[in-house]
Write an enzyme that holds these catalytic residues in place. Structure first.
Site, PDB file in Angstrom:
ATOM      1  N   ASN A 124     -44.713  10.944 -85.267  1.00 46.81           N
ATOM      2  CA  ASN A 124     -45.898  11.742 -84.942  1.00 46.81           C
ATOM      3  C   ASN A 124     -45.853  12.970 -85.848  1.00 46.81           C
ATOM      4  O   ASN A 124     -45.098  13.899 -85.602  1.00 46.81           O
ATOM      5  CB  ASN A 124     -45.837  12.145 -83.455  1.00 46.81           C
ATOM      6  CG  ASN A 124     -46.907  13.157 -83.094  1.00 46.81           C
ATOM      7  OD1 ASN A 124     -47.849  13.395 -83.858  1.00 46.81           O
ATOM      8  ND2 ASN A 124     -46.780  13.761 -81.916  1.00 46.81           N
ATOM      9  N   TRP A 125     -46.654  12.912 -86.894  1.00 45.39           N
ATOM     10  CA  TRP A 125     -46.618  14.015 -87.873  1.00 45.39           C
ATOM     11  C   TRP A 125     -47.241  15.301 -87.335  1.00 45.39           C
ATOM     12  O   TRP A 125     -47.102  16.352 -87.937  1.00 45.39           O
ATOM     13  CB  TRP A 125     -47.354  13.607 -89.159  1.00 45.39           C
ATOM     14  CG  TRP A 125     -46.686  12.522 -89.942  1.00 45.39           C
ATOM     15  CD1 TRP A 125     -45.571  11.796 -89.586  1.00 45.39           C
ATOM     16  CD2 TRP A 125     -47.070  12.037 -91.239  1.00 45.39           C
ATOM     17  NE1 TRP A 125     -45.258  10.895 -90.567  1.00 45.39           N
ATOM     18  CE2 TRP A 125     -46.172  11.024 -91.602  1.00 45.39           C
ATOM     19  CE3 TRP A 125     -48.113  12.360 -92.118  1.00 45.39           C
ATOM     20  CZ2 TRP A 125     -46.258  10.319 -92.814  1.00 45.39           C
ATOM     21  CZ3 TRP A 125     -48.208  11.660 -93.326  1.00 45.39           C
ATOM     22  CH2 TRP A 125     -47.281  10.658 -93.665  1.00 45.39           C
ATOM     23  N   LYS A 126     -47.953  15.198 -86.238  1.00 42.38           N
ATOM     24  CA  LYS A 126     -48.682  16.349 -85.687  1.00 42.38           C
ATOM     25  C   LYS A 126     -49.591  16.929 -86.784  1.00 42.38           C
ATOM     26  O   LYS A 126     -50.046  16.195 -87.642  1.00 42.38           O
ATOM     27  CB  LYS A 126     -47.711  17.373 -85.102  1.00 42.38           C
ATOM     28  CG  LYS A 126     -46.739  16.704 -84.108  1.00 42.38           C
ATOM     29  CD  LYS A 126     -45.979  17.661 -83.271  1.00 42.38           C
ATOM     30  CE  LYS A 126     -45.066  16.861 -82.332  1.00 42.38           C
ATOM     31  NZ  LYS A 126     -44.376  17.683 -81.363  1.00 42.38           N
ATOM     32  N   HIS A 157     -50.664  13.140 -75.410  1.00 41.98           N
ATOM     33  CA  HIS A 157     -49.478  13.876 -75.842  1.00 41.98           C
ATOM     34  C   HIS A 157     -49.455  15.226 -75.112  1.00 41.98           C
ATOM     35  O   HIS A 157     -50.515  15.812 -74.867  1.00 41.98           O
ATOM     36  CB  HIS A 157     -49.518  14.080 -77.363  1.00 41.98           C
ATOM     37  CG  HIS A 157     -48.243  14.683 -77.881  1.00 41.98           C
ATOM     38  ND1 HIS A 157     -47.997  16.028 -77.831  1.00 41.98           N
ATOM     39  CD2 HIS A 157     -47.137  14.097 -78.407  1.00 41.98           C
ATOM     40  CE1 HIS A 157     -46.775  16.252 -78.328  1.00 41.98           C
ATOM     41  NE2 HIS A 157     -46.239  15.092 -78.682  1.00 41.98           N
ATOM     42  N   GLU A 175     -48.963  18.118 -76.031  1.00 43.34           N
ATOM     43  CA  GLU A 175     -49.697  19.202 -76.701  1.00 43.34           C
ATOM     44  C   GLU A 175     -51.199  19.074 -76.453  1.00 43.34           C
ATOM     45  O   GLU A 175     -51.912  20.072 -76.345  1.00 43.34           O
ATOM     46  CB  GLU A 175     -49.367  19.208 -78.204  1.00 43.34           C
ATOM     47  CG  GLU A 175     -47.953  19.746 -78.441  1.00 43.34           C
ATOM     48  CD  GLU A 175     -47.239  19.163 -79.649  1.00 43.34           C
ATOM     49  OE1 GLU A 175     -47.899  18.634 -80.558  1.00 43.34           O
ATOM     50  OE2 GLU A 175     -45.989  19.222 -79.672  1.00 43.34           O
ATOM     51  N   GLU A 210     -41.847  11.719 -72.760  1.00 41.11           N
ATOM     52  CA  GLU A 210     -41.503  12.880 -73.577  1.00 41.11           C
ATOM     53  C   GLU A 210     -41.365  14.110 -72.683  1.00 41.11           C
ATOM     54  O   GLU A 210     -42.367  14.760 -72.355  1.00 41.11           O
ATOM     55  CB  GLU A 210     -42.597  13.137 -74.611  1.00 41.11           C
ATOM     56  CG  GLU A 210     -42.783  12.014 -75.597  1.00 41.11           C
ATOM     57  CD  GLU A 210     -43.367  12.510 -76.905  1.00 41.11           C
ATOM     58  OE1 GLU A 210     -42.696  12.367 -77.928  1.00 41.11           O
ATOM     59  OE2 GLU A 210     -44.487  13.055 -76.890  1.00 41.11           O
ATOM     60  N   GLY A 240     -39.764  19.522 -79.756  1.00 37.85           N
ATOM     61  CA  GLY A 240     -39.722  20.580 -80.760  1.00 37.85           C
ATOM     62  C   GLY A 240     -38.736  21.696 -80.439  1.00 37.85           C
ATOM     63  O   GLY A 240     -38.736  22.743 -81.077  1.00 37.85           O
ATOM     64  N   SER A 266     -37.169  15.743 -79.685  1.00 35.67           N
ATOM     65  CA  SER A 266     -36.024  16.078 -80.538  1.00 35.67           C
ATOM     66  C   SER A 266     -35.133  14.885 -80.881  1.00 35.67           C
ATOM     67  O   SER A 266     -33.917  15.012 -80.970  1.00 35.67           O
ATOM     68  CB  SER A 266     -35.209  17.217 -79.919  1.00 35.67           C
ATOM     69  OG  SER A 266     -36.010  18.375 -79.785  1.00 35.67           O
ATOM     70  N   GLY A 296     -41.213  13.535 -83.624  1.00 37.97           N
ATOM     71  CA  GLY A 296     -42.040  14.567 -84.239  1.00 37.97           C
ATOM     72  C   GLY A 296     -41.403  15.088 -85.512  1.00 37.97           C
ATOM     73  O   GLY A 296     -41.468  14.458 -86.572  1.00 37.97           O
ATOM     74  N   GLY A 297     -40.745  16.231 -85.417  1.00 37.39           N
ATOM     75  CA  GLY A 297     -40.188  16.932 -86.575  1.00 37.39           C
ATOM     76  C   GLY A 297     -39.404  16.038 -87.533  1.00 37.39           C
ATOM     77  O   GLY A 297     -39.601  16.104 -88.748  1.00 37.39           O
TER      78      GLY A 297
HETATM   79  P1  PGA Z   1     -40.163  16.393 -81.683  1.00 39.93           P
HETATM   80  O1  PGA Z   1     -41.604  15.956 -81.134  1.00 39.93           O
HETATM   81  O2  PGA Z   1     -39.463  15.140 -82.132  1.00 39.93           O
HETATM   82  O3  PGA Z   1     -40.429  17.353 -82.796  1.00 39.93           O
HETATM   83  O4  PGA Z   1     -39.443  17.036 -80.523  1.00 39.93           O
HETATM   84  C1  PGA Z   1     -41.781  14.766 -80.435  1.00 39.93           C
HETATM   85  C2  PGA Z   1     -43.238  14.610 -80.046  1.00 39.93           C
HETATM   86  O5  PGA Z   1     -43.861  15.608 -79.682  1.00 39.93           O
HETATM   87  O6  PGA Z   1     -43.802  13.489 -80.107  1.00 39.93           O
END
Ligand code: PGA
Length: 290
Positions: free
Chosen positions: A43-45, A130, A132, A202, A208, A247, A268-269
């Site tokens: 997930n590149w966000k 998600h 967010e 999640e 993050g 993470s 994500g990251g």
């Molecule tokens: P993260 O994000 O790996 O940076 O913690 C995961 C996500 O929000 O899908």
């Protein structure tokens, strides 16, 4: 077993007599030895630029070219780059998804992206709900259920995200919150084959933050979710894929994915760093031998 899904696409625009159906072959969720097929999804966000995306996808294509047949790998770039991703991953096993979709179809919905636009671009997966989206853009359980429905109707595979906040975990409400979030989508998912959707657990406190759920914490929740799917009367609870997110990195992917009910990760990251993402995919391959 493979499954054909027929999606009603309306009558022929020219008023022709034949209704339009789009027939999609849904992927298997189980491997030859009966294990669930792991899925590793990036997930590149809201990250990326043309040049950076090209470099990353080129590295991923090379690094994932062989040895990954037993798993599914996908990236979810921001919507403006889906067309670019489709070209760059062509000819590889990497698939791509969107991070969001509208509840509406075409029309006066400024700034929205419809399911039809995503399928037009060859998109396979779409993240729904998600944390967010829920916390920053006010998506409710009801919105998430509607988006899940819209995705399914278009033949997209929704990756439905659920998770508790730190506060909720501290007050012992983890299962109450997850049950509520899962129950909101069960009426929509209940009639679907397991290959038509993915769940992603999640924990909000792990996204993050560098804080990862321990493998045991993840397993406990994943088992709870699978049991709840089954007790709701869903017949394919054993085939449904449940990803862990929060993470995930190359260094912890192996132990997380080795848990019996963890079927891969939503990353994500670390999905923005080719070697990290490839390392995570290796963890998924290794989990099949565990
Ligand atoms: P993260 O994000 O790996 O940076 O913690 C995961 C996500 O929000 O899908």
């Amino acid at each position: 077993s493979r499954c054909l899904q027929a999606v009603w696409c309306g009558r022929h625009p020219a008023g022709g007599p034949s209704p339009l159906w789009k027939v999609t072959i849904m992927p298997d969720t189980t491997t030859a030895n009966g294990k669930r097929r792991p899925l590793v999804m990036g997930n590149w966000k809201m990250n990326g630029r043309l040049a950076r995306n090209e470099a990353l996808l080129t590295e991923l294509k090379a690094g994932l070219a062989s040895g990954f047949d037993a798993i599914d790998v996908a990236v979810c770039p921001p919507a403006p780059y889906l067309g670019q991703a489709s070209k760059l991953v062509a000819g590889s096993a990497i698939t791509y998804g969107a991070q969001n979709l509208s509840t509406e179809q075409d029309g006066a919905y400024t700034g929205e992206v419809s399911s039809g636009m995503l399928t037009d671009l060859g998109v396979k997966w779409v993240l729904v709900g998600h944390s967010e989206r829920r916390s920053l853009y006010g998506e409710t359980d009801e919105t998430v259920a509607k988006k899940t429905q819209v995705a399914l109707e278009a033949g997209l595979i929704p990756v439905v995200c659920i998770g508790e906040t730190l506060e909720e975990r501290k007050t012992g409400d983890t299962e109450v919150v997850l049950a509520r979030q899962l129950d909101a989508v069960l009426p929509v998912l209940g009639s679907q084959p397991a290959s038509a959707f993915v769940l992603a657990y999640e924990p909000v406190w792990a996204i993050g933050t560098g804080l990862t759920a321990t493998p045991e914490q993840a397993q406990e929740v994943h088992r709870f979710l699978r049991d709840r799917l089954a007790s709701s009367g869903y017949a394919q609870a054993q085939e449904a894929r449940i990803l862990y997110g929060g993470s995930v990195k190359a260094a912890n992917a192996g132990e997380l994915f080795a848990q019996p009910d963890v079927d891969g990760g939503l990353v994500g990251g670390a999905s923005l760093v080719a070697n990290e993402f490839i390392g995570i995919a290796k963890g998924a391959v290794a989990s099949l031998g565990a």
